[in-house]
Structure formats: C-alpha cells, structure tokens
Write a protein that holds these residues in place. Structure first.
Motif, PDB file in Angstrom:
ATOM      1  N   THR A   1       0.837  -1.205   0.000  1.00 58.29           N
ATOM      2  CA  THR A   1       0.000   0.000   0.000  1.00 58.29           C
ATOM      3  C   THR A   1       0.868   1.250   0.000  1.00 58.29           C
ATOM      4  OG1 THR A   1      -1.759  -1.157   1.196  1.00 58.29           O
ATOM      5  CG2 THR A   1      -1.809   1.254   1.233  1.00 58.29           C
TER       6      THR A   1
ATOM      7  N   ILE B   1      -8.901   4.448   0.061  1.00 59.85           N
ATOM      8  CA  ILE B   1      -8.473   3.111  -0.355  1.00 59.85           C
ATOM      9  C   ILE B   1      -9.640   2.133  -0.259  1.00 59.85           C
ATOM     10  CG2 ILE B   1      -6.997   1.141   0.202  1.00 59.85           C
ATOM     11  CD1 ILE B   1      -4.878   3.067   1.136  1.00 59.85           C
TER      12      ILE B   1
ATOM     13  N   CYS C   1     -10.093  -1.833  -0.082  1.00 61.13           N
ATOM     14  CA  CYS C   1      -9.240  -2.990   0.204  1.00 61.13           C
ATOM     15  C   CYS C   1     -10.078  -4.259   0.352  1.00 61.13           C
ATOM     16  CB  CYS C   1      -8.404  -2.723   1.456  1.00 61.13           C
ATOM     17  SG  CYS C   1      -9.373  -2.230   2.921  1.00 61.13           S
TER      18      CYS C   1
ATOM     19  N   SER D   1      -3.951  -1.192   5.630  1.00 58.89           N
ATOM     20  CA  SER D   1      -3.937  -0.245   4.510  1.00 58.89           C
ATOM     21  C   SER D   1      -3.664   1.172   5.005  1.00 58.89           C
ATOM     22  CB  SER D   1      -5.267  -0.297   3.757  1.00 58.89           C
ATOM     23  OG  SER D   1      -5.497  -1.584   3.211  1.00 58.89           O
TER      24      SER D   1
ATOM     25  N   ASN E   1      -5.648  -3.574  -3.434  1.00 61.45           N
ATOM     26  CA  ASN E   1      -6.037  -2.256  -2.938  1.00 61.45           C
ATOM     27  C   ASN E   1      -6.112  -1.269  -4.092  1.00 61.45           C
ATOM     28  OD1 ASN E   1      -5.965  -3.239  -0.344  1.00 61.45           O
ATOM     29  ND2 ASN E   1      -4.532  -1.722   0.448  1.00 61.45           N
TER      30      ASN E   1
END
Length: 370
Positions: free
Chosen positions: A140, A164, A166, A200, A242
C-alpha cells in the motif's frame, strides 16, 4: 505550464442501481464520460461482509458507462476507480461523487496557487494470508507514492485525503490459505475487514512519513498510537487488491477546486469539522462565503475502542443488535451533516489507524470562483 484540470460533482441516488443522475449530467454535457477518473459512493447497505449494494452499484455504473466509452463493463471497472462505501444510517443520504481529469490547452486566467489534484494506483493482488499484515502495509505504501506521482504531488503535506478500497476474507479464502499451510490474520470475515482497513491505513502513514517504516504484523489493531491523519480505507468482498486514490493540492493543477482537512479526535469533535471547512475558506452552514462553494465532505468514523467518549461510557461496542460501525456512521454523519448543511456527505465506518482511536480524518472539497 499547468495543463491538467480536475472536476468534482456530487450526485444524489435513489438506490444502489440508480444511474439516472449521472446519465443526466453526461447527456447535458456537464461531464465527458471519457474524463471520469474515479467515483466514490455511499450505498444503503449494512456496510458488512454481505453488503452487496456496493457491488451492485459498481455493476450498474459500469454497465451504464460502457456504451459511452466503447468498452465492456469489465473494462470500465479496470479503467475507473470505484469505491462504494456501504451504510447510510441516520440522516446520511445515498449519493456518488464523480471525479474527472482532463487536459486543457492553456492555463485559464485567474488560476493561481495549488489546486485539487488526484492520482490513482493499484497494488498487486494479495494472498488471503497477507491481509492485515506487513505485505499489505508495504504494498500500500508503494501504491500511495505511485498515486502521488500520478497526481503531481511531491510534498506529503499537500496530501489531504487518501481513499483506499481494500479486500476482506471469506471462508473460501481462509480455507485456501489453510490448504497451503498458512494461517490468516483472523478466521472471521467481519473481523478481517478491520485488519485490512488497518494495515492499509498504516501503509498510507508509512508512505507519507507519518510513522516509521519498521512496523510489523503485531502492530496492526494493537498499536493505536500509530495512525495516518489522511487515510480513509473501506473493505469489500469484490476485490483482492487495494485501489488507492490520493487527493491533494498541486501547483500543476488548474482545477477550480481545492481540498483541505483536519482530524477529529473523537466522534463529537465538531471543532475539527469546522477547521476542515475553514481550511478551504468555508464556514458552517449556511455557507455564504464569497467565491467559495461547498462540494462534499469525506470522513471516517468509529466507536472509540476504549468504550468512552470524553470520559463518558458509550454502548456502541456492546450492542448485539446493531454493529458499532453503524452506530458510529450515524453519530458522526449527523454531526457533520448539521455543520455542512447537507445529509449527502461521505462518512465511512471503521477507522482503525485512520486518525486517533475513536476519531478520524475529515476532508472538505470547495469550488472556487477563480
């Protein structure tokens, strides 16, 4: 010479499959579908593992955009970043925010200073046993730096929000890892959402220099003193990598928009929301700031893990009927909606390592008249 311009428009939806608002904007010529870079949305599902309103919304958008782009729906999904956040509890209103990017022939008159810029990147696909662990943090961090380059942002201080999308674990994914002789961070699908969001977010913090890079598996969901002030992560069942969207201000942008942020210390931190509005020259509703127009606000919300808010006990973590993330979205959503003057705000639940424990980042986009 600066030649890239970014646009932002917020569109209300009647349901997760409703694309009529976006199609109307496209038909009017206000948006060129070829310029769409990303779409962030709030859908009215439960926000949990089985919230298929997110996937349904993405499928509907891809199907609607495909003829306009001369692509298949699958190709549309590969081209545009879609982040759907489930859960519109309380006064939160379902909507999408569409981000566009286009090249302009010459710099418009009156544009000065740093303006809104957006960059995107993707990580590789993760193995189930990598979710919530060091591999997800490291990958990430790499993707955030790539997205910053894409946005033309060199200074981490100019990054104001990193959204993000994920993955999460399912029983099949846990079993696949076990068959290879590996253990996952958790066997709970719902619990894996927190691990994935947290790792993340720590990746964002590493990329932006907010924390040191020497963090490991044991820090995820344990070291809550480690966090990013601009990360917003949302877990979903529909992917295994991601999707990273960096939003900030850049001197290379000639956008009519600007973004700023603040950090909520807890779920009732109205001062931080006001600070975020002030960071882009806005006040609380009704906003009558000359030359500035409110576009949208983006925030994270969670039930404080210590079970209290400013010394008083809350019961969000002990409610066996309603998930704590749903409580948090409703509470923070109501606070922000009142200050922003609209219920169509983007508030996402689950803020592990996204701001201090019990709080979270809050970012505001404003449109400037010049």
């Amino acid at each position: 010479m600066r030649t890239t311009s970014f646009g932002v428009i917020r569109i209300a939806t009647k349901g997760p499959g409703d694309v009529s608002g976006l199609m109307s904007v496209i038909d009017s010529g206000a948006i060129d579908p070829a310029s769409i870079l990303a779409i962030l949305g709030k859908t009215e599902g439960n926000g949990g593992v089985n919230d298929f309103t997110r996937e349904y919304a993405v499928a509907a958008l891809c199907t609607a955009l495909a003829p306009h782009l001369g692509l298949t729906p699958h190709e549309v999904e590969q081209r545009i970043a879609f982040v759907m956040s489930g859960g519109t509890e309380g006064v939160l209103s379902p909507h999408i925010t569409v981000f566009t990017r286009r090249e302009v022939g010459e710099q418009p008159a009156g544009i000065s200073g740093k303006r809104l810029s957006i960059g995107m990147a993707h990580t590789r696909d993760f193995l189930p046993e990598e979710l919530g662990r060091s591999a997800q943090i490291a990958e990430t961090a790499k993707a955030v730096k790539t997205a910053m380059e894409d946005a033309g942002i060199a200074d981490p201080a100019d990054v104001h929000f990193v959204q993000i999308k994920c993955p999460l674990l399912t029983s099949d994914r846990v079993e696949a890892a076990s068959a290879r002789g590996n253990k996952t961070a958790t066997t709970s699908a719902y619990g894996s959402m927190a691990y994935s969001r947290g790792a993340s977010a720590l990746g964002v913090a590493v990329a932006l220099g907010e924390i040191a890079s020497d963090i490991g598996d044991e820090d995820v969901l344990r070291r809550y003193d480690l966090f990013s002030k601009v990360a917003s992560t949302s877990a979903g069942i529909e992917l295994m990598h991601n999707v990273v969207i960096v939003l900030g201000n850049s001197a290379s942008s000639v956008s009519e928009f600007e973004i700023g942020h603040a950090v909520m210390s807890d779920a009732i931190d109205s001062a931080a929301v006001i600070a975020a509005l002030n960071s882009v020259g806005l006040g609380i509703a009704p906003q009558a700031t000359a030359g500035r127009k409110f576009v949208n606000i983006f925030a994270k919300a969670e039930a404080s893990p210590n079970g209290s808010v400013r010394g008083l006990r809350h019961t969000m973590l002990e409610d066996t009927d309603i998930s704590s993330t749903r409580h948090a979205r409703a509470a923070v959503g109501g606070l922000i909606a009142g200050l922003a003057g609209t219920s169509a705000v983007y508030v996402s639940g689950g803020a592990e390592h996204q701001g201090p424990a019990g709080g979270g980042p809050v970012a505001v986009i404003a449109k400037l008249s010049n």
